[in-house]
Design a protein around this motif. Structure first.
Motif, mmCIF file in Angstrom:
data_model
loop_
_atom_site.group_PDB
_atom_site.id
_atom_site.type_symbol
_atom_site.label_atom_id
_atom_site.label_comp_id
_atom_site.label_asym_id
_atom_site.label_seq_id
_atom_site.Cartn_x
_atom_site.Cartn_y
_atom_site.Cartn_z
ATOM 1 N N ARG A 59 0.838 -1.193 0.000
ATOM 2 C CA ARG A 59 0.000 0.000 0.000
ATOM 3 C C ARG A 59 0.875 1.246 0.000
ATOM 4 O O ARG A 59 1.938 1.279 0.635
ATOM 5 C CB ARG A 59 -0.934 0.014 1.215
ATOM 6 N N THR A 60 0.425 2.285 -0.694
ATOM 7 C CA THR A 60 1.152 3.545 -0.697
ATOM 8 C C THR A 60 0.965 4.241 0.649
ATOM 9 O O THR A 60 0.085 3.878 1.446
ATOM 10 C CB THR A 60 0.646 4.466 -1.818
ATOM 11 N N GLU A 75 -11.010 5.201 7.007
ATOM 12 C CA GLU A 75 -11.924 4.236 6.409
ATOM 13 C C GLU A 75 -12.572 3.363 7.476
ATOM 14 O O GLU A 75 -13.712 2.926 7.336
ATOM 15 C CB GLU A 75 -11.177 3.375 5.390
ATOM 16 N N GLN A 81 -6.362 4.669 5.784
ATOM 17 C CA GLN A 81 -6.992 3.502 6.401
ATOM 18 C C GLN A 81 -7.684 3.808 7.732
ATOM 19 O O GLN A 81 -8.807 3.338 7.963
ATOM 20 C CB GLN A 81 -5.969 2.389 6.567
ATOM 21 N N ARG A 131 -0.250 7.117 1.081
ATOM 22 C CA ARG A 131 -1.589 7.717 1.072
ATOM 23 C C ARG A 131 -2.622 6.697 1.566
ATOM 24 O O ARG A 131 -3.476 7.009 2.400
ATOM 25 C CB ARG A 131 -1.936 8.194 -0.343
ATOM 26 N N ASP A 132 -2.527 5.469 1.048
ATOM 27 C CA ASP A 132 -3.471 4.431 1.457
ATOM 28 C C ASP A 132 -3.318 4.095 2.939
ATOM 29 O O ASP A 132 -4.305 3.866 3.645
ATOM 30 C CB ASP A 132 -3.262 3.175 0.621
ATOM 31 N N ASP A 143 2.357 9.103 -2.719
ATOM 32 C CA ASP A 143 2.051 7.984 -3.604
ATOM 33 C C ASP A 143 3.212 7.002 -3.720
ATOM 34 O O ASP A 143 3.181 6.097 -4.564
ATOM 35 C CB ASP A 143 1.653 8.502 -4.988
#
Length: 334
Positions: free
Chosen positions: A110-111, A121, A118, A113-114, A151
């Motif tokens: 995962r980047t 989310e 999280q 950003r991800d 990214d």
């Protein structure tokens, strides 16, 4: 006295291990056996001790990754392990953890950003979707990283940068308490100083409280307000950092401090070294009475029969669990 944010009361955690070829019956590993302390607002409590003394189990139990066998962890009076449903989700936001190894604590698929999206989310009601990207930019700038690198993947960053990403992820949900499980032990010395300074700046700006676990006694002294010394699942000494370092009362604390390297060559050889004989006992079968007695040069018969409580004879001094405490500073030759 400042407000107590986090309270750990008689925390106990036992693991049942399966039998082996040599030992058919299961056995119990006593990782924690009655640890208690309070963490005050905007305070850093340092936790030190040898490997295997229960420091990481303490960290995981505080944040709810492990359920205690007995005892309680309360956050401003709310029991962390008794909460369910929405109450548990809210409590989890308020206590976060920074793990030891920045190489394995971040998902390599995962980047950045991800990774930082999280938490939002999972806790969708905390921040509107339209504001999440702006919040991520704020987080990376807060820990000293470039938003243009969001990214990228974790392998494209250095160890110190990865740890900063882990800190940013811990800050995402605006916690009151951060448990730092040896957050600088995997970093170079120069990077360690930068990360420690980052923790201190974040504490000043955000009013955070830390439980800071580390092996390096110099780092713990630099960042901590109070220090707890653990041995074989129990707290051996707990008090103000100046008292613990300058006038340790427990023999185990004195032995640990005597092993700290002296940076000034002119002072080397002026301090006696207290070598501990033997290995720490197994948490499967700890000694009776005082757990340190099998390695203690001050042990007497009462140490084998009566376990000393963690008490402070004078409220102005540190608490210690020893029948025959030290009376001289660690820097005084014996």
């Amino acid at each position: 006295m400042p407000d107590v944010v986090l309270s750990v009361e008689n925390l106990t955690k036992h693991f049942t291990a399966r039998g082996s070829l040599l030992r058919r019956s299961p056995h119990v590993v006593r990782a924690l056996d009655g640890v208690s302390f309070d963490l005050r607002a905007s305070e850093t409590l340092g936790i030190v001790g040898e490997s295997g003394c229960g420091k990481s189990t303490l960290a995981r139990t505080i944040v709810g990754l492990e359920r205690p066998t007995a005892g309680r962890v309360t956050l401003r009076g709310e029991d962390v392990h008794a909460a369910r449903g929405r109450d548990l989700r809210v409590l989890r936001r308020r206590v976060q953890i920074v793990l030891q190894d920045p190489y394995t604590s971040l998902n390599p698929r995962r980047t950045v950003r991800d990774l930082l999206l999280q938490p939002f989310e999972i806790h969708r009601d905390l921040l509107p979707r339209a504001r999440r990207e702006a919040r991520i930019d704020e987080l990376v700038e807060l820990v000293g990283l470039n938003p243009d690198h969001l990214d990228r993947y974790p392998f494209q960053f250095s160890g110190g940068q990865r740890q900063r990403i882990g800190i940013a992820r811990a800050l995402a949900l605006e916690p009151e308490v951060i448990v730092c499980d040896e957050p600088v032990s995997a970093l170079d010395v120069s990077i360690q100083a930068q990360v420690v300074n980052l923790f201190q700046r974040l504490q000043r700006e955000l009013g955070l409280s830390y439980v800071f676990i580390a092996h390096d006694l110099s780092v713990v002294r630099h960042i901590s307000d109070r220090i707890g010394v653990m041995y074989l699942g129990k707290m051996a000494e707990l008090g103000d950092r100046t008292d613990v370092y300058d006038t340790p009362r427990h023999p185990y604390t004195s032995a640990l401090l005597s092993a700290v390297p002296v940076p000034d060559p002119a002072l080397r050889g002026t301090r006696s070294r207290r070598l501990l004989e033997g290995d720490p006992p197994s948490p499967v079968d700890p000694p009776s009475g005082c757990r340190f007695r099998t390695r203690c040069w001050k042990a007497q018969d009462v140490c084998a029969t009566t376990e000393p409580p963690l008490t402070a004879p004078d409220p102005r001094e540190q608490a210690f669990a020893c029948h025959f405490p030290m009376t001289q500073p660690a820097t005084t030759a014996s």
